[in-house]
Design an enzyme around this catalytic site. Sequence first.
Site: not given
Ligand code: CDP
Ligand code: MG
Length: 140
Positions: A59, A87, A93, A104, A117, A128
């Site tokens: 992704f 979080r 997510t 979310r 985020h 970050e």
């Molecule tokens: O943001 P978070 O830490 O919850 O998830 P991450 O696994 O660190 O992924 C970062 C960002 O990538 C997510 O917040 C989504 O915007 C995107 N993502 C995605 O497009 N498709 C996925 N299967 C997982 C994450």
């Molecule tokens: Mg993340």
Amino acid sequence: MAIERTLAIIKPDAVGRGLAGDIIKRIEGAGLRVRAMRLMRLGRAQAEAFYEVHKARPFYGSLCEYMSSGPVVVIALEADGAIARWRELMGATDPVKAAPGTIRKEFGMNVEQNATHGSDAPETAAREVAFFFSSLDIVA
Ligand code: CDP
Ligand code: MG
């Protein structure tokens, strides 16, 4: 718990739908203190650098395209246990899997365009926050 800083981003889907104020209200209502904040638009290269940890993920390209598609609000938050608390307020997510009442769940469009985020650990939070803010930007 210890006083922590963490990075929040209100992502392009949420800023574009006029949800920044609602999200900041939730942040403040939860007792997370805003210490620095900026509206900005990420360039593609900046989005790629920010999400470098996900470079090998399928992704990654789409995520970087999306994150540079419109303005974001970047925020440095501070509170006791800020990393986990932010979080928790965001939720999982994937908005479909996020708990009721989370940002979310209520505002996310899909697993990519998920409104916000949040840093996931002390090391990533430090990286970050420093990615977007210098020490002079952080209001004590
Ligand atoms: O943001 P978070 O830490 O919850 O998830 P991450 O696994 O660190 O992924 C970062 C960002 O990538 C997510 O917040 C989504 O915007 C995107 N993502 C995605 O497009 N498709 C996925 N299967 C997982 C994450
Ligand atoms: Mg993340």
